[in-house]
Design a protein around this motif. Structure first.
Motif, PDB file in Angstrom:
ATOM      1  N   ARG A 369      -9.490  -7.470  13.688  1.00 12.76           N
ATOM      2  CA  ARG A 369      -9.297  -7.804  12.108  1.00 12.76           C
ATOM      3  C   ARG A 369     -10.753  -7.178  11.488  1.00 12.76           C
ATOM      4  N   ARG A 373     -10.404  -4.288   8.523  1.00 10.07           N
ATOM      5  CA  ARG A 373     -10.997  -4.567   7.511  1.00 10.07           C
ATOM      6  C   ARG A 373     -11.446  -3.009   6.912  1.00 10.07           C
ATOM      7  N   TYR A 376      -8.822  -0.088   6.261  1.00  8.45           N
ATOM      8  CA  TYR A 376      -8.102  -0.509   5.098  1.00  8.45           C
ATOM      9  C   TYR A 376      -8.730  -0.235   3.956  1.00  8.45           C
ATOM     10  N   SER A 377     -10.314  -0.610   4.023  1.00  7.24           N
ATOM     11  CA  SER A 377     -10.904  -0.486   2.594  1.00  7.24           C
ATOM     12  C   SER A 377     -11.119   1.130   2.184  1.00  7.24           C
ATOM     13  N   ALA A 430      -7.586  -2.610  -4.249  1.00 10.03           N
ATOM     14  CA  ALA A 430      -8.412  -3.492  -3.182  1.00 10.03           C
ATOM     15  C   ALA A 430      -7.604  -3.513  -1.747  1.00 10.03           C
ATOM     16  N   HIS A 432      -7.158  -5.745   2.026  1.00 13.10           N
ATOM     17  CA  HIS A 432      -7.514  -6.750   3.046  1.00 13.10           C
ATOM     18  C   HIS A 432      -7.006  -6.332   4.500  1.00 13.10           C
ATOM     19  N   PRO A 433      -7.320  -6.920   5.270  1.00 14.86           N
ATOM     20  CA  PRO A 433      -7.157  -6.301   6.842  1.00 14.86           C
ATOM     21  C   PRO A 433      -5.810  -5.905   7.240  1.00 14.86           C
ATOM     22  N   ASN A 434      -4.761  -6.481   6.455  1.00 13.12           N
ATOM     23  CA  ASN A 434      -3.418  -6.410   6.813  1.00 13.12           C
ATOM     24  C   ASN A 434      -2.652  -5.586   5.650  1.00 13.12           C
ATOM     25  N   SER A 435      -3.213  -5.658   4.519  1.00  8.45           N
ATOM     26  CA  SER A 435      -2.408  -4.981   3.394  1.00  8.45           C
ATOM     27  C   SER A 435      -3.329  -4.243   2.294  1.00  8.45           C
TER      28      SER A 435
END
Ligand code: SAH
Ligand code: SF4
Ligand code: F3S
Length: 444
Positions: A369, A373, A376-377, A430, A432-435
């Motif tokens: 995770r 994070r 993805y960021s 923005a 998130h860890p999955n989207s």
């Protein structure tokens, strides 16, 4: 003699995308036989479950479901069990669930019309398992595609790898590739129907070898990627043993090939990989990862990991965690080891407690995770082409997917959303860890 009151069916699918695609063939076949699909068990005269046997939980699901609805047998409804559990258990299904009338391997949808006629004539127990040897299983023009934006094509069936934990070679039979001309014909037909995204399917797509023209997987990928009207080509699943550099070169050469590779590693420990009979070492695997990372486009990498394989020591698990840190996956499907019938791993001594396996799984999930994070960021601020998959009016969002296979939720306040399959340019605002979250800059 019992008769089927009306020709309605309810079908539920468990398991992988190959199963989802088999169901599309079953639906098409049933409709051709005059059956109409309904949304619930209650409305149907024939209830079908297309099953998965990869882990015990998946197998139990179908028996629970059957148990929940068995009272309906008294109302004249019939039950059919298709797919991997059916293939694995065969006639045992009738003793485990005596109210079932039809047991059939998913690829025997070809035999379905004949089996349905026998069912309608009142026969109580019909079995139609697959020999799982012939190419016949691949294609049917009765396919009724259920996915509005992605066309699935099976290019290779079965598996000859026999990893020591896995049922798939027993349920889906020996490995056999389909001819590239028939794959390309189906891809063209899909494009003519308006699909722009294709997903090539197989337990090991990269073991593909055209039985006629000897095209390998990378050559097939390139050919599909150049078809008129096709904008996205995905493939699932790749096996590290057969993952060749020309696959990365094809992705580099053809922008329609999505920048995404799913390469299941299962474990980061050489010892465990050997016990699993995966036929590669962590070094071999990481060399393939290095090829993928050296591509011109940044390719998103995902994997599968089994935690708690018999004999997995704390040190083995540490090695898996180290590999996780080295690869920095965008997505990991992690599973607790599940003992499966017929598999050689059943003979291994399994001393790991459930609690310890759970603990390791949690450590892995937490670490992954954190990796995601960060990964993805890195997209924040990027302009990205996405394809619309759905609309959530309550959240004022449309759900979309990037070429890298990341979910991008896009702010959408208007009542009418673009249709699934529409391409948009979105700015990522923005993560998130999955989207990811984005706003529309323009439609394409
Ligand atoms: N052909 C693919 C995987 C197919 S099964 C490959 O070789 O990579 C999908 C995933 O389920 C596997 O990658 C594995 O991680 C998991 N799996 C298979 N058998 C399992 C078992 N007995 N217990 C737990 N996970 C299992
Ligand atoms: Fe199962 Fe291994 Fe075949 Fe994958 S390669 S389907 S894990 S036996
Ligand atoms: Fe399950 Fe069969 Fe797919 S066992 S994962 S449905 S091949």
């Amino acid at each position: 003699m019992t008769t089927v009151p009306d020709k309605t069916f309810y079908l539920e699918t468990f398991g992988c995308q190959m199963n989802a695609h088999d169901s599309e063939k079953v639906i098409g076949t049933l409709e051709r036989e005059g059956y109409r699909r309904v949304e619930s068990e209650e409305e149907a005269s024939l209830i079908l479950y297309n099953t998965c046997s990869v882990r015990d939980k998946a197998e139990q699901k179908v028996f629970h479901r059957l148990n929940d609805y068995k009272f309906m047998r008294k109302k004249g409804k019939r039950f059919a069990v298709l797919g991997c559990v059916a293939q694995q258990e065969g006639e045992n299904i009738f003793s485990r669930a005596p109210y079932v009338s039809l047991v059939s391997g998913s690829a025997s949808y070809r035999k379905l019309p004949e089996m349905l006629a026998r069912l309608e004539a009142g026969e109580e127990r019909i079995t139609g398992l697959d020999d799982r040897q012939s190419e016949e299983t691949f294609d049917t023009d009765a396919t009724n595609r259920q996915n509005p934006y992605r066309g699935y094509i099976t290019i290779i069936e079965g598996c000859d790898k026999f990893c020591t934990y896995c049922v798939v070679p027993f349920t889906r039979g020996k490995e056999r590739s389909r001819s590239s001309s028939s794959v390309l014909d189906e891809a063209r037909r899909i494009a003519d129907q308006g699909y722009t995204e294709i997903q090539l399917l197989g337990q090991n797509v990269n073991s593909y070898l055209d039985p006629e023209e000897k095209k390998n997987f990378a050559e097939l990928l390139a050919a599909v990627g150049q078809l008129q009207g096709i904008r996205r080509v995905r493939f699932m699943t790749s096996h590290p043993k057969d993952f060749t550099r020309d696959i990365v070169e094809a992705i580099d050469a053809y922008p329609t090939l999505c920048d995404q590779v799913h390469l299941p590693v299962q474990s980061g420990s050489a010892r465990v990989l050997k016990a699993m009979a995966r036929e590669y070492t962590p070094e071999w695997y990481l060399e393939r990862i290095a090829w993928i990372k050296a591509a011109r486009r940044k390719i998103s990498i995902s994997t599968d990991i089994i935690v708690g394989f018999p004999g997995e020591t704390a040190e083995d698990f540490v090695q898996t965690m180290e590999l996780l840190g080295q690869v920095e996956y965008d997505c990991v499907f992690s599973f607790k080891y599940s003992p499966r019938p017929n598999t050689p791993a059943l003979a291994l001594i399994d001393t790991l407690s459930e609690a310890e396996t759970d603990k390791r799984l949690q450590v892995l999930l937490d670490r992954q995770r954190e990796i995601q994070r960060i990964n993805y960021s890195k997209h924040i601020g990027e302009l990205m082409e996405v394809m619309v998959e759905g609309h959530n009016p309550v959240r004022a969002q449309i759900s979309t997917r990037s070429s890298q296979n990341k979910t991008v939720n896009v702010t959408w306040s208007q009542p009418i959303a673009p249709a699934p399959g529409t391409y948009l340019q979105v700015r990522i605002t923005a993560a998130h860890p999955n989207s990811l979250i984005g706003v529309v800059e323009s439609s394409i």
